[in-house]
Design a protein around this motif. Sequence first.
Motif, short mmCIF file in Angstrom:
data_model
loop_
_atom_site.label_atom_id
_atom_site.label_comp_id
_atom_site.label_asym_id
_atom_site.label_seq_id
_atom_site.Cartn_x
_atom_site.Cartn_y
_atom_site.Cartn_z
N GLY A 74 38.15 93.68 50.00
CA GLY A 74 38.45 93.94 48.60
C GLY A 74 37.30 93.45 47.73
O GLY A 74 36.60 92.49 48.09
N ALA A 75 37.08 94.10 46.58
CA ALA A 75 35.98 93.72 45.69
C ALA A 75 36.40 93.84 44.23
O ALA A 75 37.22 94.70 43.88
CB ALA A 75 34.75 94.58 45.95
N ILE A 76 35.80 93.00 43.39
CA ILE A 76 36.09 92.96 41.95
C ILE A 76 34.77 92.85 41.19
O ILE A 76 33.84 92.16 41.62
CB ILE A 76 36.96 91.73 41.61
N ILE A 77 34.70 93.52 40.05
CA ILE A 77 33.58 93.32 39.13
C ILE A 77 34.13 92.60 37.90
O ILE A 77 35.15 93.01 37.32
CB ILE A 77 32.93 94.65 38.71
N GLU A 78 33.47 91.51 37.56
CA GLU A 78 33.91 90.67 36.43
C GLU A 78 32.84 90.64 35.37
O GLU A 78 31.65 90.50 35.67
CB GLU A 78 34.23 89.27 36.95
N GLU A 79 33.24 90.82 34.12
CA GLU A 79 32.32 90.78 32.98
C GLU A 79 32.90 89.88 31.90
O GLU A 79 34.02 90.11 31.44
CB GLU A 79 32.09 92.17 32.40
N GLY A 80 32.17 88.85 31.53
CA GLY A 80 32.62 87.98 30.44
C GLY A 80 33.99 87.38 30.66
O GLY A 80 34.75 87.20 29.70
N GLY A 81 34.30 87.08 31.89
CA GLY A 81 35.59 86.46 32.18
C GLY A 81 36.73 87.43 32.41
O GLY A 81 37.86 87.02 32.68
N GLU A 82 36.45 88.72 32.32
CA GLU A 82 37.49 89.73 32.49
C GLU A 82 37.18 90.62 33.70
O GLU A 82 36.02 90.99 33.94
CB GLU A 82 37.60 90.62 31.25
N VAL A 83 38.21 90.97 34.45
CA VAL A 83 38.06 91.91 35.56
C VAL A 83 38.01 93.31 34.97
O VAL A 83 38.94 93.75 34.30
CB VAL A 83 39.23 91.79 36.56
N VAL A 84 36.90 94.03 35.22
CA VAL A 84 36.74 95.36 34.65
C VAL A 84 36.84 96.47 35.69
O VAL A 84 36.96 97.65 35.35
CB VAL A 84 35.39 95.48 33.89
N SER A 85 36.79 96.10 36.98
CA SER A 85 36.91 97.12 38.02
C SER A 85 37.31 96.46 39.34
O SER A 85 36.96 95.30 39.61
CB SER A 85 35.60 97.89 38.19
#
Length: 369
Positions: A32-43
């Motif tokens: 599983g993978a997650i993209i995080e931007e500025g403290g938020e999960v975006v994808s």
Amino acid sequence: MPDFEKKEILFRRTLELAKNGWGNTHPNPMVGAIIEEGGEVVSEGHHKRAGSPHAEVAAISNLGRSPIEGASMFVSLEPCSTHGRTPPCVDAILKSGIKNVFIGCLDPNPEHAGRGIKILEEAGISVHLGSKEIQAQATRLNFVFNHNMLKNCPLIALKMAVTKNGMVAEIQGVPSRITEAEARANMMHWRRFFPAICVGAGTVLSDDPSLTARFTAETWCPLRIIVDSNLVTLGSLVPDRVIYTDEFADRTIILTTSHGLSRQDRVSRAKELGVRLVKVAEDETGRAKPDALRSALNQFEMNAVYCEGGPTLARSLLNTGNVDYLFKYRSPKVFDHEQALSGPDFDDFLIKVPITESLGEDHLTHGFL
């Protein structure tokens, strides 16, 4: 950069995403993978099945745009660094512009472990491994894949359900309910995970099992392997068994010996039913050798099997070192009938780093032997 508690939460989410590929990714791992931007999960993304995009590629694709500067990726397993059915995931990460990568655990393949990390770091990407707890959880999730990589052979798992006094049937030859609903649902969960399931002839005769994983929205049928040295399950007085006549009959294979194949009446019945017979090596008594199962898995290109055989098959596999992973369900019930059938003596087999679960009134202990 996320703080420790936030990182742990995101890592656990990658493990949840990885489990969306439960039973579908063999021979590949679940990831599983997650993209995080500025403290938020975006994808988010996960590996769905062998040949489909890997989790990292799926997460990047699902974002639908380039990650912003400072974006991070969390992935449950070290990104692959070699070409397979799909290009290396490290290439996709490099092209995405992501500069921070958090990895749950290393690739178990000794030839690849750390290689993906090195490639990323040499490209100027900051790489971090998960905590010891996360690494342990991420590694254990893919115990079949890890075994395949480290041992270069299929994994044989044995499942046994026993009563408090070690019995597997109240009366020999008669089906007995040992565990209750929660434990039986858990067994279905594991049936759905493995690409193959195996039982001995005795189980087919006494229980007439379907050997499928049955859920509300799905009935899943793995490859069904029957160890029947003398083709007794095809005897003229034996009614047609479910596994030889249901809608999944073409996924049933019988491992037999020259003794079984000499019974032309039983061979003819197998042909009539469309059941495939596979000859395997036999011991001095004419029974299939315990290591024949692993050889058969290689032949069928199966990387693991879930054995639900009765005590005869279980003892044969255990006593010859042909069990890699054990699932032991224990019920508080006691079967004390004079014809009660006992299971193997599990005290002789130590489970390494066991996982224990309470399933209603029943308990499960599982792990490598």
